[in-house]
Every structure is written in C-alpha cells, then in structure tokens.
Design an enzyme around this catalytic site. Structure first.
Site, PDB file in Angstrom:
ATOM      1  N   HIS A 259       0.689  -1.124  -0.051  1.00 50.45           N
ATOM      2  CA  HIS A 259       0.002   0.047  -0.051  1.00 50.45           C
ATOM      3  C   HIS A 259       0.849   1.295  -0.187  1.00 50.45           C
ATOM      4  O   HIS A 259       0.783   2.108  -0.792  1.00 50.45           O
ATOM      5  CB  HIS A 259      -0.945  -0.052   1.159  1.00 50.45           C
ATOM      6  CG  HIS A 259      -1.848   1.282   1.322  1.00 50.45           C
ATOM      7  ND1 HIS A 259      -3.240   1.034   1.022  1.00 50.45           N
ATOM      8  CD2 HIS A 259      -1.711   2.487   1.729  1.00 50.45           C
ATOM      9  CE1 HIS A 259      -3.729   2.202   1.312  1.00 50.45           C
ATOM     10  NE2 HIS A 259      -2.879   3.001   1.319  1.00 50.45           N
ATOM     11  N   GLU A 260       1.813   1.316   1.004  1.00 53.08           N
ATOM     12  CA  GLU A 260       2.673   2.432   1.201  1.00 53.08           C
ATOM     13  C   GLU A 260       3.709   2.640  -0.071  1.00 53.08           C
ATOM     14  O   GLU A 260       3.972   3.610  -0.594  1.00 53.08           O
ATOM     15  CB  GLU A 260       3.414   2.495   2.274  1.00 53.08           C
ATOM     16  CG  GLU A 260       2.469   2.742   3.719  1.00 53.08           C
ATOM     17  CD  GLU A 260       1.296   3.565   3.633  1.00 53.08           C
ATOM     18  OE1 GLU A 260       1.572   4.713   3.002  1.00 53.08           O
ATOM     19  OE2 GLU A 260       0.346   3.331   4.332  1.00 53.08           O
ATOM     20  N   HIS A 263       1.729   4.283  -3.008  1.00 55.00           N
ATOM     21  CA  HIS A 263       1.890   5.786  -2.890  1.00 55.00           C
ATOM     22  C   HIS A 263       3.329   6.233  -3.195  1.00 55.00           C
ATOM     23  O   HIS A 263       3.460   7.263  -4.055  1.00 55.00           O
ATOM     24  CB  HIS A 263       1.671   5.973  -1.407  1.00 55.00           C
ATOM     25  CG  HIS A 263       0.066   6.140  -0.849  1.00 55.00           C
ATOM     26  ND1 HIS A 263      -0.846   6.688  -1.531  1.00 55.00           N
ATOM     27  CD2 HIS A 263      -0.142   5.425   0.014  1.00 55.00           C
ATOM     28  CE1 HIS A 263      -1.830   6.636  -1.002  1.00 55.00           C
ATOM     29  NE2 HIS A 263      -1.699   5.952  -0.010  1.00 55.00           N
ATOM     30  N   GLU A 289      -4.507   7.443  -3.720  1.00 58.23           N
ATOM     31  CA  GLU A 289      -5.347   6.195  -2.891  1.00 58.23           C
ATOM     32  C   GLU A 289      -5.510   4.893  -4.305  1.00 58.23           C
ATOM     33  O   GLU A 289      -5.376   3.912  -3.732  1.00 58.23           O
ATOM     34  CB  GLU A 289      -6.367   6.506  -2.295  1.00 58.23           C
ATOM     35  CG  GLU A 289      -6.816   5.407  -1.118  1.00 58.23           C
ATOM     36  CD  GLU A 289      -5.867   5.218  -0.125  1.00 58.23           C
ATOM     37  OE1 GLU A 289      -4.929   5.850   0.015  1.00 58.23           O
ATOM     38  OE2 GLU A 289      -6.046   4.382   0.782  1.00 58.23           O
TER      39      GLU A 289
END
Ligand code: ZN
Length: 491
Positions: A259-260, A263, A289
C-alpha cells in the site's frame, strides 16, 4: 527573469519549506524522543508561520495574476503551474489568519481529548470539541466558497473538483450491490484466521524491503522505517519515505508495504522537471489512493501475484509458511468478514464504512445531525449496512482520527481511490491481455512503466478527473469496481 521564472522561484522556496516540515513530521512519527514533543510543536508553529506569510504575500498574488494574463501562450506545464499556484494562493488567502490560528489551536486541543475518549470509551468528553470542530469546518466552507453545498468546499480541499453530488452518485451505485455481495460472500468463504508461529521482526522487515524493491521502489531515493501507523511521505523528488509496523503473528505488514509502496512509486516516478514546484507530487488524495489500493489489493491480493511470491514467502518463513498452499493463502487474504473497524475491512465491505462516514459528516456539516446524536446514528447504520452491532464507541464512532483533526470531506477520497483503481486496472488489462502471466512471472516493470507513462510522470499537471479521462477514456465510473469485485468474490 520572465514571469514564469519568478513564479518558479517562489514555488521552489515554498516547496523547500514544506519538505522541511514534512521531514519534521516524519521525524516526529519515527524518531522523536518522548519529551521533545512540546519543543517540536513550537518548531512547527514557527515554520508554519514563515510558510504562511510567504503563501499569502500580495506580491505572489500579483505574480499569479500577471501570469494568468499570458494564459494560452504558456506551455501546458506552465499553465498547470499557474492554475495550481492560484488554487493554493486562494486556499491560503481566503481563510483569515485568526481563523487559521483558532482552528489549529482547536485541533491541538481536540487530539489528546479524542485519544483519551477512545481509550476510555467516553464519547461525551469529546462531543463538545467535536461540535466546535463541525462549526469551524462549516465556517471554513463559507470562507472557501462553494456553488451548491458547503460540504463541496471541504471535499475540494482534498480532491479538486469533487462535489457531494458526485460522491452521492457513486455511493448510490455501490450501496445495494455491495450489501448483496457481502450477504452472498459470507459463510463459505470465511477462512479461520491464520495462526502460525511468531515471526522475527528483523525477518519481517527484510521481507517488506524485498517486496518494495520487487515492485520497483528505489532505495537510493527513499527509505522504509517503523512507526505506530504505516504512512508514506515525500521529502523531495529524491527522498520518499514509507513506514510499516510489524506484529508477530500477522502478514498484514506485506499489504502495508504494498500500500505505502504504491503511494511511493507514484511520487518516485513524477517527472524530474516538476520537482520543487506544486506540480511535483501526486495530484489528489483519491488518485493517490488509487495507486496504493491497486498495488495492495488488485495486484497484491491476486493469485497471479502470489504464484510468484508464495515461493519467496515459503523460503523466507519456512516455519510459518513452508506448507502453505496457494488456495489456502488466497482464501486467507481475501476473507470477507464485515466488522466494526474500517482499517481492517475487506475489499467488499470497506466502502460501506466510508459511506457511513460520508452520510454522517454530511449531515453534521449541514446541521441536520447534532454531535450528541452521532453515536446512535453511527450504530444504527452499522447494523443496517454491515449487519454488525457496535459494542462500544471506542470501536465505533471514536475509531478514526480524521474528525479530531478537523478533516471533514477526507473520507470519500478513500472510495474515489478504490473506484479509480479498478477503472485504471481495466485500462491496463486492455494493453496487457496477458497480465496474469506478466504478474505471475514477477514482471512488475511492465505495469509500473505503463502507470508511470500514463499517470506518475505527470505529477499534478492534470486535475484528477481530467487525468482519469485521459488514462481510461471515461470520468469516474463505479461499474469497473463492481465488476472487479464480482469477478473476484462472486465466482
Ligand atoms: Zn493510502
């Protein structure tokens, strides 16, 4: 110097100041000794004051006005620079300074009260401050201005051009199909939680680093560290920080890393020519997102991904995963369990958590719901939408930090991100019909290259909806996300 050079010089200075503050913030979350918190708060106040004075400088307004007069004569990037600087300048100057100071004081006061209220399951102690935060946010909307409803002004802070009407349309399309799918998915697919042997945290960190490197995170221009809650922050074009947390019996850290990492990939691949300008970062929370969710869920929870990664997991953690089979792992990481907590929600129920927050904060901002009635309204919706009884406000209305921060209008960007991720993935599948084989062979360069070309390199040059239109040929359309869920969970 021509007018654009003057503007770029201003932008570079502001960008440096904001990156220094981001570094202070990162340090606070990752490194700061306990007793340094008060000093750090003073340092933040000083730095924000310096940045704010530069942001509202009338001479900057004059430069922007002059550049706007050149309009169409400017390049696409320069037009975007002027548009973006106008947007930032307006947002800074429309709020009177005493209001900004009062709002910041109120959120500093509210945060520890919320922390204690959540710990002690004591909503009543937080309610008066929440009422003030709602009133301040309403005033903020009035200062910023809006066409139809006050909430639009708050949404626009996080997602340029997004309106309550548009969010309502999206949720109207999602509400019933999601509830139906959750009802169908329950039962058979429910997998007992995995209970293996404890992990050594050093091994977890090594594996998380390996996952990041595998998807293309550049460790020469970034780092991964530990913090209480995973986050990602940019400290400049060549300095992207991600954090993770590790608990000894969970593989959640893998999905946090993806997830990170999603980003971070976005930020690391913004065109170098956009650095030190307001265009040198991802365009909005929703588009951002979409990238974290694409890497975490659409790719990271797919069978093709694990066809490649399960051998790596077995090798790294033989005691825990030596015997793990792909089917069992897939059921485990895609189990559908409607629950109380948004951040633990599966892909089917996640957006209903967001929907509940959207409906409630809209009603708060519009004055249709009193903060004292909020817990009851919250619990009723959880029963209605997710079929769960809320045993305490700590696990209910007090679970998220956003309202204590005064961030109303933030939640819907999570759903915008989920919807956009599926729409963008659909566009990628058309150019790579063999995507299952591509990912299954561990080739992440192909999709990263496509995303860089289509999205990442543009930074904030195109507004969110325009970017989506360029990449997918359509405005945001919830059908892609529903189709993705159906294909994944309804087979
Ligand atoms: Zn995120």
């Amino acid at each position: 110097m021509n007018i654009i050079d003057h503007l770029r010089a201003r932008a570079a200075e502001l960008s440096d100041l904001h990156h220094v503050m981001a570094l202070m913030q990162w340090d606070q979350e990752v490194m700061l000794p306990v007793r340094a918190a008060a000093e750090r708060a003073q340092q933040f106040a000083t730095m924000s004051g310096i940045a704010h004075r530069k942001e509202v400088d009338p001479a900057l307004g004059e430069l922007i006005r002059t550049a706007e007069a050149d309009g169409d004569a400017l390049s696409v990037v320069d037009q975007a620079l002027v548009r973006r600087m106008r947007r930032d300048y307006d947002q800074s100057t429309k709020l009177p300074e005493e209001f900004v100071v009062a709002l910041s004081a109120l959120t500093s006061q509210a945060l520890p009260v919320w922390v204690a209220a959540r710990k002690n399951n004591d909503f009543a102690s937080f309610a008066p401050l929440l009422a003030k935060l709602v009133a301040m946010s309403r005033r903020q909307a009035d200062y910023l201005g809006y066409e139809k409803e006050p909430y639009d002004a708050l949404l626009d802070l996080y997602e340029e051009g997004l309106t309550a009407g548009r969010v309502r349309e999206c949720f109207d399309a999602l509400r019933d199909p999601l509830r139906t799918m959750i009802a169908k998915a329950g039962g058979g697919r429910d997998e007992p939680p995995w209970e293996g042997e404890m992990f050594a945290v050093e091994e977890q960190i090594r594996f998380a680093d390996r996952m990041l490197a595998m998807i293309g995170f550049d460790f020469d221009r970034g780092r991964q560290d530990r913090s209480a809650h995973p986050f990602s922050t940019g400290l400049g074009g060549c300095d992207q920080r991600v954090t993770n947390r590790y608990s000894p019996r969970s593989i959640e850290f893998i999905f946090s890393a993806l997830h990170e990492g999603g980003h971070a990939l976005y930020e690391q691949n913004v065109g170098a020519d956009l650095a030190r300008t307001p265009l040198g970062a991802g365009v909005s929370l929703g588009i951002h997102e979409s990238q974290s969710r694409l890497w975490e869920n659409i790719i990271g929870r797919s069978a093709s991904f694990w066809r490649h990664c399960l051998p790596l997991l077995r090798e790294a953690f033989p005691a825990q995963f030596g015997e793990m089979e792909l089917g069992r792992l897939m059921r485990m990481i895609n189990a559908v369990r409607p629950g109380l907590i948004r951040v633990e929600a599966d892909e089917l129920s996640y957006n209903l958590h967001v929907l509940i927050r959207f409906e409630l904060e809209l009603a708060l901002i519009n004055g249709e719901l009193a903060t004292t009635d909020l817990p009851a309204a919250w619990n009723e919706r959880y029963r209605d939408y997710l079929g769960v009884a809320v045993p305490s406000d700590s696990d209910g209305v007090l679970q998220d930090i956003h309202w204590a921060h005064g961030s109303f209008g933030y939640f819907p960007t999570y759903t915008i991100g989920n919807l956009a991720s599926a729409q963008i993935w659909h566009a990628y599948c058309a150019v790579d019909p063999e995507h299952e084989a591509t990912i299954g062979q561990g080739d992440f360069g192909r999709i990263r290259g496509w995303l860089t070309e289509q999205i990442y390199r543009h930074g904030s040059v195109y507004p969110p909806e325009e970017l989506l239109l360029r990449v997918t040929g359509e405005r945001l359309n919830p059908d892609y996300f529903l189709r993705y869920l159906k294909n994944k969970f309804m087979v």
